[in-house]
Design an enzyme around this catalytic site. Structure first.
Site, mmCIF file in Angstrom:
data_model
loop_
_atom_site.group_PDB
_atom_site.id
_atom_site.type_symbol
_atom_site.label_atom_id
_atom_site.label_comp_id
_atom_site.label_asym_id
_atom_site.label_seq_id
_atom_site.Cartn_x
_atom_site.Cartn_y
_atom_site.Cartn_z
ATOM 1 N N ASP A 175 0.899 -1.961 -0.119
ATOM 2 C CA ASP A 175 0.385 -0.219 -0.169
ATOM 3 C C ASP A 175 0.655 1.125 0.320
ATOM 4 O O ASP A 175 0.201 1.816 0.256
ATOM 5 C CB ASP A 175 -1.112 -0.085 0.902
ATOM 6 N N GLU A 229 33.430 18.298 -7.966
ATOM 7 C CA GLU A 229 32.195 18.214 -9.368
ATOM 8 C C GLU A 229 31.341 19.478 -9.330
ATOM 9 O O GLU A 229 31.468 20.069 -8.128
ATOM 10 C CB GLU A 229 31.011 17.896 -9.755
ATOM 11 N N ARG A 277 37.023 13.180 -6.426
ATOM 12 C CA ARG A 277 35.877 14.116 -7.992
ATOM 13 C C ARG A 277 35.687 15.394 -7.154
ATOM 14 O O ARG A 277 35.456 15.562 -6.044
ATOM 15 C CB ARG A 277 35.252 13.216 -7.902
ATOM 16 N N GLU A 304 33.667 17.877 -13.804
ATOM 17 C CA GLU A 304 33.488 16.431 -12.761
ATOM 18 C C GLU A 304 34.808 15.843 -12.691
ATOM 19 O O GLU A 304 34.406 14.740 -13.301
ATOM 20 C CB GLU A 304 31.999 16.044 -12.415
ATOM 21 N N HIS A 334 35.565 8.253 -16.728
ATOM 22 C CA HIS A 334 34.394 8.996 -17.310
ATOM 23 C C HIS A 334 34.439 9.795 -17.552
ATOM 24 O O HIS A 334 35.798 10.472 -17.854
ATOM 25 C CB HIS A 334 33.422 8.890 -16.160
ATOM 26 N N HIS A 394 21.423 14.031 -15.388
ATOM 27 C CA HIS A 394 21.463 14.006 -16.575
ATOM 28 C C HIS A 394 20.869 14.251 -17.556
ATOM 29 O O HIS A 394 19.430 13.382 -18.057
ATOM 30 C CB HIS A 394 22.293 12.433 -17.150
ATOM 31 N N HIS A 443 28.150 16.450 -18.281
ATOM 32 C CA HIS A 443 26.877 16.544 -18.582
ATOM 33 C C HIS A 443 25.473 17.122 -18.441
ATOM 34 O O HIS A 443 26.104 17.950 -17.860
ATOM 35 C CB HIS A 443 26.245 14.636 -18.141
ATOM 36 N N HIS A 463 29.275 4.470 -8.435
ATOM 37 C CA HIS A 463 28.480 4.816 -8.149
ATOM 38 C C HIS A 463 27.806 4.276 -6.878
ATOM 39 O O HIS A 463 26.673 3.953 -6.473
ATOM 40 C CB HIS A 463 27.176 4.444 -9.719
ATOM 41 N N TYR A 477 41.158 8.128 -9.762
ATOM 42 C CA TYR A 477 40.474 6.434 -8.821
ATOM 43 C C TYR A 477 41.355 5.684 -8.289
ATOM 44 O O TYR A 477 42.224 4.986 -9.359
ATOM 45 C CB TYR A 477 38.882 6.438 -8.786
ATOM 46 N N ASP A 489 23.899 19.471 -8.544
ATOM 47 C CA ASP A 489 24.931 18.378 -8.590
ATOM 48 C C ASP A 489 25.857 18.653 -8.110
ATOM 49 O O ASP A 489 26.807 19.303 -9.274
ATOM 50 C CB ASP A 489 24.894 17.954 -9.935
ATOM 51 N N ASP A 491 28.904 12.650 -3.192
ATOM 52 C CA ASP A 491 28.055 13.727 -4.401
ATOM 53 C C ASP A 491 26.377 13.343 -4.493
ATOM 54 O O ASP A 491 26.751 12.427 -4.282
ATOM 55 C CB ASP A 491 28.569 12.428 -6.002
#
Length: 467
Positions: free
Chosen positions: A42, A437, A435, A414, A360, A371, A364, A249, A418, A277, A266
């Site tokens: 529900d 960004e 990173r 960004e 990467h 995105h 974007h 991610h 790594y 972002d 992030d």
């Protein structure tokens, strides 16, 4: 979202007029909103309207459709007023009030959609709707067209063409108007405050000798987002301690945050349908070690180069290329790449030898979706195709000229590094993920970073975390 019973004029009516002018003689657009998504039994997920639909209406209720004709006539189908359901599910605007509040030409109960849509499609030439975005939409429109064709013996004309409305709407949404940029700037400010809270919570808890977990810092982010009116996080927050930062991610979990480690966050909020972002990387205890600072300064220098390359007239790929050049040189300088094995800077870039450490893209599009929509190829140059072989995969890639940046376009910047444990990698650099960004809007003079309410310079981060 919309203020209840407050009339909405600009910018939604103006956007509908722009879209209508592009539909062609006899064109009609059909834009549904998103359905409610059940979570379990529900319980439903928090509702968010479809971005295309909200862009054109400012209407945030589920089970709604917009039909827009080429002459500019806009008709809404929405949930009818229902006193009993509103006790359970909340206020409904209803079709009687909708035209006045939303500056529409007409509105009907969504229960009448299947009966009235075929009549609105009669004697039109082209049906526009967003392709491949709503399961079952094409079949439903086919059903309406069958009813139109059944009336051809009575003189009705059926549409001859179906076209993808995303083609028009993506181009419209790619360049943000003043209304959109104001919301995005505010979203960036709120998100920056969340990052500041998380940084300070990390160092304060460690100084107090407390057990710090990733979810403690995520809680600070979420608190700050809601405290200032954000409806949702723009995406699932990444709070990654130590080696977890090397998982692109990674989701915030229960991992401990240890003294001496870096933390990568992030995370950002969504405000009134628009995303922000931000990524920041900081020392958990508020002090960078020597190796951490070396790599951090390298990533920051690569972002600075990308920011300098983000200007009107430049290509979308140029910020990425600028960042890669700085990162590649830094990988050689720090010994993460062995010159005797990979060769010169040009060799590193050509062969993508940097890929194990930076896998990467740098940017974007940003907007209603984190995105966001919009082609990355310059529309007038789509036919200019060249082929190359990817040095890593061996795949043949077709390259087309990337988008020319224009004022009002919003993109992320960004870059990152790594470093996982591996043969030949200095152990002092193992398990460091960094990173940085920010969200940039292209201006007449260059670009504006809308998310610098949280610092990026290493010294400023350390000072902030001591406060």
């Amino acid at each position: 979202m919309i203020g209840r019973m407050n009339r909405i004029d600009s910018p939604y009516a103006a956007r509908r007029a722009r879209l209508a002018a592009q539909l062609g003689a006899g064109g009609i657009a059909i834009i549904p909103t998103a359905p409610v998504q059940p979570r379990n039994r529900d319980s439903d997920f928090p509702y968010r309207p479809d971005s295309y639909f909200y862009y054109l209406t400012g209407f945030d209720e589920p089970d709604a459709w917009l039909l827009l004709a080429a002459d500019g006539r806009a008709t809404l189908f929405c949930q009818p007023k229902d006193a009993e359901r509103e006790i359970w599910d909340g206020y409904r605007l209803g079709p009687e009030a909708a035209p006045g509040v939303l500056s529409l030409d007409g509105a009907h109960s969504v229960a009448e959609l299947d009966a009235l849509a075929p009549k609105l499609l009669e004697n039109t030439r082209t049906v526009w709707y967003p392709f491949a975005t709503h399961p079952g939409l094409e079949s439903r429109i086919d059903g309406w067209l069958q009813k139109v064709r059944a009336r051809v013996r009575f003189g009705a004309l059926a549409p001859e063409t179906q076209r993808d409305a995303c083609v028009l709407l993506d181009e419209m949404r790619l360049v943000k108007d003043a209304h959109e940029l104001a919301i995005m700037r505010r979203a960036g400010q709120i998100s920056a405050r969340g990052h500041i809270r998380a940084m300070q919570r990390s160092s304060a808890m460690l100084r107090a000798g407390q057990d710090v977990r990733e979810y403690h810092l995520e809680a600070e982010l979420l608190h700050e987002f809601r405290q200032h009116g954000s409806e949702f996080p723009a995406y699932t927050s990444i709070v990654a301690a130590g080696a977890n930062a090397c998982v692109l991610h990674y989701r915030a979990g229960a991992a401990p945050i240890k003294d001496g480690e870096l933390v990568l966050i992030d995370a950002a909020c969504e405000l009134h349908g628009y995303a922000s972002d931000i990524t920041r990387t900081f020392p958990a205890n508020g002090r960078f070690s020597g190796p951490q600072r070396t790599l951090y300064e390298l990533v920051l220098a690569s972002q600075d180069a990308a920011v300098a390359a983000t200007r009107p007239g430049a290509r979308f790929n140029e910020p990425h290329e600028a960042a890669v050049k700085v990162l590649a040189q830094g990988l050689l300088d720090t010994g993460l790449l062995d010159r005797n094995k990979v060769g010169s800077l040009d060799d590193v870039i050509e062969k993508r030898a940097y890929f194990p450490f930076y896998m990467h893209r740098t940017s974007h599009w940003m907007g209603m979706d984190v995105h966001d929509c919009g082609s990355y190829v310059e529309p007038g140059e789509v036919g200019q195709v060249s082929e190359r072989t990817d040095p890593l995969s061996g795949e043949v890639i077709k390259d087309r000229p990337s988008r020319i940046l224009r004022p009002g376009m919003v993109l992320t910047i960004e870059p990152g590094l790594y470093v996982r444990p591996a043969a030949g990698v200095p152990e002092a650099l193992w398990n460091i993920g960094i990173r940085i960004e920010d969200d940039a809007v292209v201006t007449e003079a260059g670009c504006e970073l809308m998310t610098r309410g949280v610092p990026v310079a290493a010294d400023e981060i350390e000072a902030l975390m001591r406060a």
